[in-house]
Design a protein around this motif. Structure first.
Motif, mmCIF file in Angstrom:
data_model
loop_
_atom_site.group_PDB
_atom_site.id
_atom_site.type_symbol
_atom_site.label_atom_id
_atom_site.label_comp_id
_atom_site.label_asym_id
_atom_site.label_seq_id
_atom_site.Cartn_x
_atom_site.Cartn_y
_atom_site.Cartn_z
ATOM 1 N N UNK A 1 -62.065 62.526 31.012
ATOM 2 C CA UNK A 1 -62.547 61.694 31.805
ATOM 3 C C UNK A 1 -61.926 60.657 30.349
ATOM 4 N N UNK A 2 -62.892 61.063 29.382
ATOM 5 C CA UNK A 2 -63.226 59.740 28.449
ATOM 6 C C UNK A 2 -62.160 60.917 27.334
ATOM 7 N N UNK A 3 -61.370 60.254 26.002
ATOM 8 C CA UNK A 3 -60.997 60.559 24.761
ATOM 9 C C UNK A 3 -62.198 59.405 23.823
ATOM 10 N N UNK B 1 -60.572 55.596 28.074
ATOM 11 C CA UNK B 1 -59.915 55.992 29.571
ATOM 12 C C UNK B 1 -58.879 57.119 28.961
ATOM 13 N N UNK B 2 -58.799 58.191 29.632
ATOM 14 C CA UNK B 2 -57.734 59.241 29.125
ATOM 15 C C UNK B 2 -56.356 58.768 30.500
ATOM 16 N N UNK B 3 -57.441 58.512 31.823
ATOM 17 C CA UNK B 3 -56.089 57.606 32.530
ATOM 18 C C UNK B 3 -56.327 55.950 32.351
ATOM 19 N N UNK B 4 -57.064 56.092 33.163
ATOM 20 C CA UNK B 4 -57.390 54.709 33.206
ATOM 21 C C UNK B 4 -58.513 54.531 33.740
ATOM 22 N N UNK B 5 -59.683 53.125 34.055
ATOM 23 C CA UNK B 5 -60.836 53.467 33.722
ATOM 24 C C UNK B 5 -61.384 53.505 35.361
ATOM 25 N N UNK B 6 -59.525 53.377 36.339
ATOM 26 C CA UNK B 6 -60.408 53.607 38.248
ATOM 27 C C UNK B 6 -60.214 54.972 37.955
#
Length: 590
Positions: A439-441, A451-456
């Motif tokens: 989820x996070x890095x 956010x690893x991808x995006x915050x949604x």
């Protein structure tokens, strides 16, 4: 129409007919008073003949000199080519047009880029981009853009058949954090305020799900002000998809079907569905990268438990400090790489932060040998060889460092040796999914969570509770489509609970006031019956590049930017005049 046929249309069935063609002079040849011209348009080539030497005296006035890239309109009679003169490489190769009337529609200067030049004879890319209108006449580029048109149409048709609604979202929105810098557009009406060009239609498509449009699709133009590489552009096109009442398997399943359709139609390849999947953790452990090229093996093997049994100080020190000793076994690499070649690999890995490269060759007796072999007992080397699956002629390459560094070095080595040793068929296409990303890095500069991808992105259901106490262990409902080691698309299931979304924002350092300022409309909308939803974005430019086996993404875009984000043909970006800046209340700082 000025023409009756295209330059790729005439054949034996048209012999004896009168036809009119329009096109560009691809090449011309003078044979004893008869002029032979290959006339070209995007459909093909047709040989047209002026004053054929085997006929009555010519009626065409060739004082209007014909040269390369002149635009001609020719009318004549379709005839079979003389015996032995057919060209089987052309669709029109059995016929020629014997011209009775000629009109020069336009002349051409000597072109700096010749559309019929072989690849090795082409000028540099900068010159071709400067004269892109000439470069685009090349059949190779025309084929790519025509394939792009087919594939985009195929995408639209596929989603229409699956009841998706095509909805256009705004290009002028507000700036939101998506991982890259926004392109900003100053407002003339609202001085000091800026629109942002979309990095993706992310928030709009989520709003569409809340509004009840449960299957959305769009071929969307997107913009990111980031450093460029061969497979990236500042403006790009993506196939944007969102669905309601779905989980990860549903989204991946719909894309599986699209991949199978396009692979069959464009490449003649039958894909086995569902496409293979592996978790992010497995991909990093086995291949050192979250978009592994699965056209060949050469997987990473962890030897951290065995390495301390040696007397090799580097290995012992790394493991004692909590690091890893990992390696790849390159089939027949010992035969391919000489000592000089291994030295070149050593210099190569230094570019990825490695201090050196430990290696072993597997000899004919199956034993591993190296300049550092004296630090390892025969029994330990035998254990290495067994775990690595080493066979005579193989080459073993090591990385000893922290886990992240070994991933980076061994992935780079694996990619390099795979290409140099041709360990895979360059025409092969391998599609797979990587799922359950973190989820996070931690941001390396600030030390804060990102956010690893995006915050949604939604976390796995069983990991929601980790948000308050151990976010580093959280895994997301995220999935990337990988084609031949390139990320070809990425998506997630979204957070549809306003409270969870607010908590994620807070973890990312977005305070309550900023949340309301930037995302208040989303947080409000999530409180009005937001359905579970998720989607994906596929990079159309990258799909075309991969399907067309192209080296650069610029070759599949009609008017691309350079690696410095400039358009050499129009000389953009450019300066604007003082009045425009005054209207926008902008003052430049030199």
């Amino acid at each position: 129409m000025l023409r009756t046929h295209t330059c790729g249309e005439l054949g034996e069935l048209n012999v004896g007919q009168v036809a009119t063609l329009c096109g560009w002079v691809d090449s011309y040849r003078d044979h004893g008073g008869g002029l032979f011209v290959d006339l070209r348009d995007r459909y093909g080539l047709t040989q047209v003949v002026f004053n054929p030497p085997d006929t009555a005296p010519g009626v065409i006035d060739l004082s209007k000199t014909v040269r390369s890239e002149f635009v001609l309109k020719v009318t004549g009679v379709v005839a079979l080519r003389p015996d032995g003169m057919a060209n089987p490489k052309l669709a029109t190769g059995k016929i020629e047009l014997r011209v009775t009337a000629l009109e020069v529609l336009n002349k051409s200067l000597t072109p700096p880029v010749s559309p019929n030049a072989h690849a090795q004879d082409l000028p540099g890319e900068d010159l071709r981009l400067k004269h892109r209108y000439l470069d685009l006449r090349r059949p190779e580029l025309q084929k790519v853009l025509i394939m792009r048109d087919r594939m985009v149409k195929g995408m639209r048709d596929y989603f229409a058949d699956h009841h998706f609604i095509d909805v256009e979202t705004p290009c002028l929105g507000r700036s939101t954090p998506e991982g890259a810098r926004d392109y900003l557009v100053p407002s003339r009406v609202h001085h000091g305020a800026f629109y942002a060009l979309p990095q993706s239609p992310q928030l709009y498509k989520q709003i569409l799900m809340i509004a009840g449009y449960d299957r959305y699709v769009q071929v969307a133009r997107c913009f990111r002000d980031e450093d460029l590489r061969a497979d990236r552009q500042p403006e790009f096109t993506q196939l944007d998809v969102e669905m309601s009442f779905v989980d990860s398997d549903d989204v991946m399943g719909i894309i599986d079907g699209l991949a199978a359709k396009l692979a069959k139609e464009e490449l003649g390849i039958e894909l086995t569905l569902p496409l293979p999947r592996m978790t992010y953790d497995e991909a990093m452990e086995r291949f050192g990268h979250d978009a592994p090229d699965l056209r060949f093996g050469v997987e990473i093997v962890d030897l951290s438990d065995l390495a301390p049994q040696s007397e090799f100080g580097v290995f012992k020190a790394v493991v004692e400090s909590g690091g890893k000793v990992r390696a790849i076994n390159v089939p027949k690499g010992g035969e391919h790489y000489s000592r000089r070649g291994i030295d070149a690999l050593t210099e190569f890995v230094k570019g990825f932060g490695a201090k050196g490269l430990a290696w072993f060759k597997c000899e004919e007796d199956g034993k591993l040998n190296s300049t550092i072999a004296k630090f390892f007992s025969p029994e330990l080397l035998a254990k290495f060889a067994q775990r690595l699956g080493s066979k005579p002629g193989d080459l073993v390459l090591f990385s000893a460092d922290n886990w992240e560094a070994t991933c980076k070095v061994l992935h780079a080595l694996r990619t390099k040796v795979g290409r140099e040793m041709q360990l895979y068929d360059p025409q092969a296409m391998h599609f797979s999914w990587v799922v359950e990303f973190p989820m996070f890095a931690k941001d390396e500069e600030s030390g804060h969570w990102a956010a690893m991808h995006h915050p949604f992105t939604a976390p796995l259901d069983e990991h929601v509770s980790l948000l308050d106490n151990d976010p580093g262990k959280m895994r997301a409902k995220a999935y990337d489509l990988v084609i031949n080691g390139s990320e070809a698309g990425g998506g997630t299931i979204r957070i549809h609970d306003s409270e969870v979304q607010s908590k994620v924002f807070a973890l990312l350092g977005i305070d309550d006031a900023t949340q309301q300022e930037r995302f208040g409309f989303l947080l409000d909308a999530l409180q009005y019956g937001a359905p579970p939803h998720g989607g994906i974005a596929l990079g159309i430019d990258r799909w075309i590049m991969l399907f067309g086996r192209l080296e650069s993404i610029r070759d599949c875009i009609a008017f691309p930017k350079t690696q410095k984000a400039s358009d050499l043909m129009t000389d953009a970006p450019g300066r604007v005049d003082a009045r425009q800046l005054r209207d926008l209340a902008i003052k430049l700082v030199e």
